[in-house]
Design a protein around this motif. Sequence first.
Motif, PDB file in Angstrom:
ATOM      1  N   ALA A 188       0.842  -1.202   0.000  1.00 21.67           N
ATOM      2  CA  ALA A 188       0.000   0.000   0.000  1.00 21.67           C
ATOM      3  C   ALA A 188       0.871   1.242   0.000  1.00 21.67           C
ATOM      4  CB  ALA A 188      -0.912  -0.003   1.212  1.00 21.67           C
ATOM      5  N   GLY A 189       0.470   2.232  -0.787  1.00 21.48           N
ATOM      6  CA  GLY A 189       1.150   3.507  -0.782  1.00 21.48           C
ATOM      7  C   GLY A 189       2.493   3.524  -1.473  1.00 21.48           C
ATOM      8  N   GLY A 190       2.936   2.393  -2.034  1.00 19.47           N
ATOM      9  CA  GLY A 190       4.217   2.340  -2.709  1.00 19.47           C
ATOM     10  C   GLY A 190       4.075   2.507  -4.205  1.00 19.47           C
ATOM     11  N   LYS A 191       5.032   1.951  -4.944  1.00 21.32           N
ATOM     12  CA  LYS A 191       4.980   2.044  -6.390  1.00 21.32           C
ATOM     13  C   LYS A 191       3.838   1.222  -6.958  1.00 21.32           C
ATOM     14  CE  LYS A 191       9.914   2.979  -6.958  1.00 21.32           C
ATOM     15  NZ  LYS A 191      11.190   2.538  -7.582  1.00 21.32           N
ATOM     16  N   GLY A 192       3.340   0.267  -6.134  1.00 15.54           N
ATOM     17  CA  GLY A 192       2.173  -0.480  -6.542  1.00 15.54           C
ATOM     18  C   GLY A 192       2.495  -1.691  -7.380  1.00 15.54           C
ATOM     19  N   GLY A 193       1.403  -2.327  -7.841  1.00 16.39           N
ATOM     20  CA  GLY A 193       1.543  -3.522  -8.646  1.00 16.39           C
ATOM     21  C   GLY A 193       1.245  -3.243 -10.094  1.00 16.39           C
ATOM     22  N   SER A 194       0.985  -4.301 -10.804  1.00  9.46           N
ATOM     23  CA  SER A 194       0.738  -4.188 -12.235  1.00  9.46           C
ATOM     24  C   SER A 194      -0.554  -4.883 -12.605  1.00  9.46           C
ATOM     25  CB  SER A 194       1.894  -4.809 -13.027  1.00  9.46           C
ATOM     26  OG  SER A 194       3.118  -4.139 -12.753  1.00  9.46           O
ATOM     27  N   VAL A 195      -1.156  -4.423 -13.684  1.00 11.59           N
ATOM     28  CA  VAL A 195      -2.370  -5.038 -14.214  1.00 11.59           C
ATOM     29  C   VAL A 195      -2.114  -6.522 -14.464  1.00 11.59           C
ATOM     30  CG1 VAL A 195      -3.904  -5.141 -16.211  1.00 11.59           C
ATOM     31  CG2 VAL A 195      -3.260  -2.915 -15.235  1.00 11.59           C
ATOM     32  N   GLY A 196      -3.070  -7.351 -14.052  1.00  8.10           N
ATOM     33  CA  GLY A 196      -2.986  -8.783 -14.306  1.00  8.10           C
ATOM     34  C   GLY A 196      -2.228  -9.575 -13.272  1.00  8.10           C
ATOM     35  N   LEU A 197      -1.600  -8.909 -12.289  1.00  7.76           N
ATOM     36  CA  LEU A 197      -0.887  -9.639 -11.248  1.00  7.76           C
ATOM     37  C   LEU A 197      -1.779  -9.782 -10.019  1.00  7.76           C
ATOM     38  CD1 LEU A 197       2.729  -8.163 -11.471  1.00  7.76           C
ATOM     39  CD2 LEU A 197       1.836 -10.297 -12.436  1.00  7.76           C
ATOM     40  N   PRO A 198      -1.665 -10.903  -9.292  1.00  9.07           N
ATOM     41  CA  PRO A 198      -2.560 -11.148  -8.155  1.00  9.07           C
ATOM     42  C   PRO A 198      -2.343 -10.142  -7.022  1.00  9.07           C
ATOM     43  CG  PRO A 198      -0.801 -12.776  -8.204  1.00  9.07           C
ATOM     44  CD  PRO A 198      -0.708 -12.020  -9.494  1.00  9.07           C
ATOM     45  N   VAL A 199      -3.414  -9.956  -6.250  1.00  7.70           N
ATOM     46  CA  VAL A 199      -3.373  -9.098  -5.068  1.00  7.70           C
ATOM     47  C   VAL A 199      -3.632  -9.974  -3.844  1.00  7.70           C
ATOM     48  CG1 VAL A 199      -4.456  -7.167  -3.874  1.00  7.70           C
ATOM     49  CG2 VAL A 199      -4.147  -7.086  -6.356  1.00  7.70           C
ATOM     50  N   TRP A 200      -2.749  -9.868  -2.876  1.00  7.72           N
ATOM     51  CA  TRP A 200      -2.869 -10.620  -1.633  1.00  7.72           C
ATOM     52  C   TRP A 200      -3.249  -9.665  -0.501  1.00  7.72           C
ATOM     53  CZ3 TRP A 200      -0.702 -15.796  -0.461  1.00  7.72           C
ATOM     54  CH2 TRP A 200      -0.366 -16.507  -1.614  1.00  7.72           C
ATOM     55  N   VAL A 201      -4.144 -10.109   0.397  1.00  6.48           N
ATOM     56  CA  VAL A 201      -4.495  -9.327   1.579  1.00  6.48           C
ATOM     57  C   VAL A 201      -4.503 -10.236   2.800  1.00  6.48           C
ATOM     58  CG1 VAL A 201      -5.823  -7.517   0.433  1.00  6.48           C
ATOM     59  CG2 VAL A 201      -6.961  -9.657   1.063  1.00  6.48           C
ATOM     60  N   TRP A 202      -4.248  -9.647   3.957  1.00  4.93           N
ATOM     61  CA  TRP A 202      -4.309 -10.400   5.206  1.00  4.93           C
ATOM     62  C   TRP A 202      -4.546  -9.431   6.360  1.00  4.93           C
ATOM     63  CZ3 TRP A 202      -0.100  -9.711   2.126  1.00  4.93           C
ATOM     64  CH2 TRP A 202       0.998  -8.991   2.652  1.00  4.93           C
ATOM     65  N   GLY A 269      -7.323 -13.040  -1.200  1.00  2.26           N
ATOM     66  CA  GLY A 269      -7.026 -12.046  -2.230  1.00  2.26           C
ATOM     67  C   GLY A 269      -7.760 -12.395  -3.509  1.00  2.26           C
ATOM     68  N   PHE A 270      -7.275 -11.882  -4.648  1.00  2.00           N
ATOM     69  CA  PHE A 270      -7.913 -12.214  -5.921  1.00  2.00           C
ATOM     70  C   PHE A 270      -6.892 -12.149  -7.045  1.00  2.00           C
ATOM     71  CE2 PHE A 270      -7.861  -7.724  -6.272  1.00  2.00           C
ATOM     72  CZ  PHE A 270      -8.254  -7.323  -7.541  1.00  2.00           C
ATOM     73  N   ALA A 271      -7.341 -12.478  -8.256  1.00  2.00           N
ATOM     74  CA  ALA A 271      -6.421 -12.689  -9.382  1.00  2.00           C
ATOM     75  C   ALA A 271      -5.783 -11.419  -9.905  1.00  2.00           C
ATOM     76  CB  ALA A 271      -7.153 -13.396 -10.521  1.00  2.00           C
ATOM     77  N   GLY A 272      -6.365 -10.259  -9.607  1.00  2.00           N
ATOM     78  CA  GLY A 272      -5.720  -9.017 -10.010  1.00  2.00           C
ATOM     79  C   GLY A 272      -6.621  -8.080 -10.777  1.00  2.00           C
ATOM     80  N   TYR A 273      -6.168  -6.836 -10.924  1.00  2.62           N
ATOM     81  CA  TYR A 273      -6.932  -5.789 -11.604  1.00  2.62           C
ATOM     82  C   TYR A 273      -6.736  -5.876 -13.121  1.00  2.62           C
ATOM     83  CZ  TYR A 273      -7.495  -3.633  -6.992  1.00  2.62           C
ATOM     84  OH  TYR A 273      -7.825  -3.383  -5.688  1.00  2.62           O
ATOM     85  N   HIS A 274      -7.772  -5.463 -13.840  1.00  3.36           N
ATOM     86  CA  HIS A 274      -7.711  -5.451 -15.304  1.00  3.36           C
ATOM     87  C   HIS A 274      -7.379  -4.077 -15.855  1.00  3.36           C
ATOM     88  CE1 HIS A 274      -9.152  -9.522 -15.386  1.00  3.36           C
ATOM     89  NE2 HIS A 274     -10.288  -9.197 -14.772  1.00  3.36           N
ATOM     90  N   GLN A 275      -7.448  -3.071 -15.007  1.00  6.35           N
ATOM     91  CA  GLN A 275      -7.149  -1.713 -15.450  1.00  6.35           C
ATOM     92  C   GLN A 275      -6.225  -1.033 -14.452  1.00  6.35           C
ATOM     93  OE1 GLN A 275     -11.015   0.154 -15.885  1.00  6.35           O
ATOM     94  NE2 GLN A 275     -11.158  -0.425 -18.046  1.00  6.35           N
ATOM     95  N   ILE A 310      -4.019   1.591  -2.881  1.00 11.63           N
ATOM     96  CA  ILE A 310      -2.949   1.006  -3.680  1.00 11.63           C
ATOM     97  C   ILE A 310      -3.020   1.570  -5.103  1.00 11.63           C
ATOM     98  CG2 ILE A 310      -2.859  -1.129  -2.332  1.00 11.63           C
ATOM     99  CD1 ILE A 310      -4.305  -2.522  -4.640  1.00 11.63           C
ATOM    100  N   ARG A 311      -1.866   1.506  -5.771  1.00  8.49           N
ATOM    101  CA  ARG A 311      -1.782   1.980  -7.152  1.00  8.49           C
ATOM    102  C   ARG A 311      -1.419   0.811  -8.055  1.00  8.49           C
ATOM    103  NH1 ARG A 311      -1.467   6.145 -10.456  1.00  8.49           N
ATOM    104  NH2 ARG A 311      -0.004   6.117 -12.216  1.00  8.49           N
TER     105      ARG A 311
END
Length: 320
Positions: A188-202, A269-275, A310-311
Amino acid sequence: MLRPVRLLVSAAAAAAVVGLIAAPAGADGPGTSCPPGVLDCDVISGGGKPPAPGTGGGDDGGSGGGGGGGSAGSVTCTAAGKKVPCFREDLGWFNASDNCYWEVADPQPTAADKDYVTATTGAPDDWKPGDGRFYNVTCPDAPIAGGLMWRQTPPPGLGGGPDLAALAQEAVTKMRLLGADVGIAPKAGGKGGSVGLPVWVWNQEGARTTGPATASATALGVTVTATATVKNVAWDFGNGTTVSCPFPGKPYVSSYGAQVPDKGRGQCGFAGYHQSGNYTVNATTTWAVHWAGGGQQGDLTTTRASEVQIRIGEVQVVGQ
């Protein structure tokens, strides 16, 4: 329907108070407060069967994680370790202090009945009509202990004594329960992830974030103890995707690579963002609370909320 009250009196005394030794199921209402253990009730005029206890909600006043609401759930009464109805239409409200059922007597005594009631019901010698109230008392486990009783104030179970449900809520407030202490990958608050990559939460574990948390509240010599544990956390990822996890989830480690979180393995979590874009991830924690005290026990729920930002960027291709 008239219900006779069991009294051990002489024939002369019985004749003098024939109007007092029978009472219908309905009688004047006991006051304007809900009976202990009932979180949601309607104040009624007349002592007939009250509306069934509801599952009303309400803010329990706790702090942290954006606050939350609650619901009453179930409430039970116990006598000698066994569950008993908190209300019986033929007997009235259960009083945990003596294991008897109490209902307001109808009709109430008049000035002509003073000698009888002061001699047999516990009313003071200087009793006058309107001083306190008389109740029909039935003790299923000790029938001879029942009868017509006088009290200056309503007994526990009929609006008297501490409100056990309110004490349970006070105990929950003391716990200062929080929403999820959110762990998330990408960070959170960092450079963030990329489209299509999974997001993990806990939800990072702790007494105020996952439980168990325990606290007590006391009033008028009665103590209620409540224990809270997290039932689940509902995650809203801000793109229409929601996931509910009944466990804290497992922190992401680099060895997972691009693995999608697997709930069967305790991952969330889930499989990731599309946009690409900035997203707010909301976490709503549902706490399950069990409380006991004063001969009653019950269950309620309360919620707490938290969020992170997140970005998500576009996938970068080497050479572009």
